[in-house]
Write a protein that holds these residues in place. Structure first.
Motif, PDB file in Angstrom:
ATOM      1  N   SER A 130     -22.262 -79.752  24.256  1.00 28.99           N
ATOM      2  CA  SER A 130     -21.170 -78.973  24.835  1.00 28.99           C
ATOM      3  C   SER A 130     -21.761 -77.652  25.332  1.00 28.99           C
ATOM      4  O   SER A 130     -22.856 -77.253  24.921  1.00 28.99           O
ATOM      5  CB  SER A 130     -20.063 -78.721  23.814  1.00 28.99           C
ATOM      6  OG  SER A 130     -20.532 -77.910  22.759  1.00 28.99           O
ATOM      7  N   THR A 131     -21.056 -76.990  26.216  1.00 26.99           N
ATOM      8  CA  THR A 131     -21.521 -75.710  26.739  1.00 26.99           C
ATOM      9  C   THR A 131     -20.541 -74.610  26.368  1.00 26.99           C
ATOM     10  O   THR A 131     -19.333 -74.841  26.288  1.00 26.99           O
ATOM     11  CB  THR A 131     -21.696 -75.751  28.267  1.00 26.99           C
ATOM     12  OG1 THR A 131     -20.468 -76.123  28.868  1.00 26.99           O
ATOM     13  CG2 THR A 131     -22.788 -76.720  28.664  1.00 26.99           C
ATOM     14  N   VAL A 132     -21.092 -73.424  26.135  1.00 27.88           N
ATOM     15  CA  VAL A 132     -20.294 -72.286  25.701  1.00 27.88           C
ATOM     16  C   VAL A 132     -20.729 -71.051  26.473  1.00 27.88           C
ATOM     17  O   VAL A 132     -21.899 -70.674  26.433  1.00 27.88           O
ATOM     18  CB  VAL A 132     -20.499 -72.014  24.188  1.00 27.88           C
ATOM     19  CG1 VAL A 132     -19.645 -70.856  23.730  1.00 27.88           C
ATOM     20  CG2 VAL A 132     -20.226 -73.248  23.380  1.00 27.88           C
ATOM     21  N   PRO A 133     -19.816 -70.390  27.194  1.00 29.12           N
ATOM     22  CA  PRO A 133     -20.188 -69.136  27.851  1.00 29.12           C
ATOM     23  C   PRO A 133     -20.277 -68.010  26.829  1.00 29.12           C
ATOM     24  O   PRO A 133     -19.521 -67.972  25.860  1.00 29.12           O
ATOM     25  CB  PRO A 133     -19.043 -68.895  28.836  1.00 29.12           C
ATOM     26  CG  PRO A 133     -17.876 -69.602  28.228  1.00 29.12           C
ATOM     27  CD  PRO A 133     -18.435 -70.779  27.472  1.00 29.12           C
ATOM     28  N   THR A 134     -21.209 -67.103  27.039  1.00 29.78           N
ATOM     29  CA  THR A 134     -21.338 -65.944  26.155  1.00 29.78           C
ATOM     30  C   THR A 134     -20.404 -64.844  26.635  1.00 29.78           C
ATOM     31  O   THR A 134     -19.716 -64.987  27.633  1.00 29.78           O
ATOM     32  CB  THR A 134     -22.773 -65.399  26.180  1.00 29.78           C
ATOM     33  OG1 THR A 134     -23.065 -64.936  27.492  1.00 29.78           O
ATOM     34  CG2 THR A 134     -23.779 -66.443  25.751  1.00 29.78           C
ATOM     35  N   TYR A 135     -20.432 -63.741  25.927  1.00 24.81           N
ATOM     36  CA  TYR A 135     -19.718 -62.555  26.377  1.00 24.81           C
ATOM     37  C   TYR A 135     -20.347 -62.091  27.680  1.00 24.81           C
ATOM     38  O   TYR A 135     -21.511 -62.367  27.946  1.00 24.81           O
ATOM     39  CB  TYR A 135     -19.812 -61.437  25.338  1.00 24.81           C
ATOM     40  CG  TYR A 135     -19.186 -61.806  24.022  1.00 24.81           C
ATOM     41  CD1 TYR A 135     -17.815 -61.760  23.861  1.00 24.81           C
ATOM     42  CD2 TYR A 135     -19.968 -62.212  22.958  1.00 24.81           C
ATOM     43  CE1 TYR A 135     -17.231 -62.097  22.644  1.00 24.81           C
ATOM     44  CE2 TYR A 135     -19.390 -62.559  21.753  1.00 24.81           C
ATOM     45  CZ  TYR A 135     -18.026 -62.504  21.605  1.00 24.81           C
ATOM     46  OH  TYR A 135     -17.464 -62.851  20.420  1.00 24.81           O
ATOM     47  N   GLY A 136     -19.613 -61.349  28.471  1.00 29.45           N
ATOM     48  CA  GLY A 136     -20.110 -60.865  29.751  1.00 29.45           C
ATOM     49  C   GLY A 136     -21.222 -59.850  29.615  1.00 29.45           C
ATOM     50  O   GLY A 136     -21.662 -59.509  28.514  1.00 29.45           O
ATOM     51  N   ALA A 137     -21.646 -59.373  30.743  1.00 29.55           N
ATOM     52  CA  ALA A 137     -22.754 -58.426  30.808  1.00 29.55           C
ATOM     53  C   ALA A 137     -22.481 -57.177  29.970  1.00 29.55           C
ATOM     54  O   ALA A 137     -21.337 -56.818  29.716  1.00 29.55           O
ATOM     55  CB  ALA A 137     -22.992 -58.034  32.256  1.00 29.55           C
TER      56      ALA A 137
END
Length: 121
Positions: free
Chosen positions: A95-102
Motif C-alpha cells: 500500500s502507499t501512504v503520503p507523508t506530511y507536506g513540505a
C-alpha cells in the motif's frame, strides 16, 4: 477519495511530534537544525536512526523511487521540499501512504521495516 495521513496509517507516529522546518528552519533542537541544514532545500531526506542520525538517503526528483535498505532501525525523516510536496511511502503490504507536506520532520518512530520504497513526490 480522502487521503489518510502517515500518522493514522502507520500508528507508530501517533505520539511523535512533527516539527515545522523549511528554509527558515524552525527546529526544536540543535539536532533538528543540524539535520535540516544537511537536508538541502527541495529534498526529502530519510535517516536510518532517530533524531536524524546516520547517513541519510537524499531524494529530490519525482519518480526517483528509492529502496529503503534499513530493516532493523527506528528512523526519522525531513521533508524540506517545496510547499505542498509530499513524499509517498510504499509499505511492506504494497500500500502507499503520503507523508506530511513540505517543511516537516519526524524525529523518531519510523519503523523502516514497514517501508520498502520512497518516492520523494
Amino acid at each position: 477519495m480522502a487521503r489518510t495521513s502517515l500518522r493514522t496509517k502507520l500508528g507508530a507516529l501517533a505520539a511523535v511530534g512533527v516539527m515545522a522546518l523549511g528554509t527558515g528552519v524552525l527546529a526544536a533542537s540543535s539536532a533538528e537544525a543540524s539535520a535540516a541544514a544537511d537536508c538541502p532545500y527541495e529534498y526529502f531526506c530519510a535517516y536510518p536512526g532517530p533524531n536524524f542520525t546516520g547517513e541519510p538517503i537524499k531524494m529530490r526528483d519525482c519518480n526517483d523511487v528509492r529502496w529503503i535498505p534499513w530493516v532493523d532501525t527506528n528512523g526519522s525523516w525531513i521533508n524540506n521540499q517545496t510547499r505542498g510536496t509530499k513524499a509517498v511511502f510504499t509499505l511492506s503490504n504494497w500500500s502507499t501512504v503520503p507523508t506530511y507536506g513540505a517543511y516537516y520532520a519526524v524525529p523518531s518512530g519510523i519503523d523502516w521495516r514497514t517501508v520498502y520504497y520512497i518516492d520523494p513526490c
